[in-house]
Every structure is written in C-alpha cells, then in structure tokens.
Write a protein that holds these residues in place. Structure first.
Motif: not given
Length: 118
Positions: A4, A94, A96, A100, A105, A108
């Motif tokens: 990510l 952030h 996600n 979460y 998940s 980060w």
C-alpha cells in the motif's frame, strides 16, 4: 505480497484542500472494501472513511461533508478528497482494507503526512 503506497499529503492552510492517493498491489483491489485511517501525534490510529466494492461510502462524523472517498478499480487506487481542512485534521494518513484486522489485514504503508496550519 501486498503493498500500500500513499501519497498526496502536505502542508496546507486551514480551509484548504488536498487529495490523497493510495495505490494497492498484491490484492484483488476491486473486490475489497478500502478505507482511510489517520494517526495524529500522541493518539491512536482512527478510522476516517471507507468505500465498498459497490461504491457505498461511510465517514467518521468529524469529516462528513468535508471529505470524499472514491476509487478507481482500473488503477487499483483509492482517493481521499479533503476540503475545508482544519488543524485537527493534522495526522499521518494511511489506507488499508476495511475493517482493519491485526490478523488478516495487510501491513501498514508509510502513510502520507497532512499538516493543517497557518
């Protein structure tokens, strides 16, 4: 491996606007609900907004009417358009999956810093 990568943050005056981007790889992006979260200095990370695969959106109360989350599945990217920014919006933002889970998940990313100050 899921990755990510957030971008688009910066320093902006109160009342200003920013658009954040998050590119996801290693997941079937179009099938997942994506969320934005933020962590202010000295505080826990908190939920900001999510968007489902079908385009349904939800926001935390403090950003309703000011922030808009949207997605481009062809680019595996989720965006957060932020208007009427306030000093209390200052945080590292952030993305996600939503909701979460520590167990399920992805980890980060580095996040993107948003600072609202005159």
């Amino acid at each position: 491996q899921v990755q990510l990568v957030e971008s688009g943050g910066g320093l902006v005056q109160p009342g200003g606007s920013l658009r954040l981007s998050c590119v996801a790889s290693g997941i079937i992006f179009s099938s997942n609900t994506m969320g934005w979260y933020r962590q202010a200095p000295g505080k826990q990370r908190e939920f900001v907004a999510y968007i489902t695969s079908g385009g349904r959106r939800n926001y935390t109360d403090s950003v309703k009417g000011r922030f808009t989350i949207f997605r481009d599945n062809a680019k595996s990217t989720v965006y957060l358009r932020m208007n009427s920014l306030k000093p209390e919006d200052t945080a590292v933002y952030h993305c996600n999956l939503w909701p979460y889970s520590d167990n399920y998940s992805p980890g980060w990313g580095q996040g993107t810093q948003v600072t609202v100050s005159s």
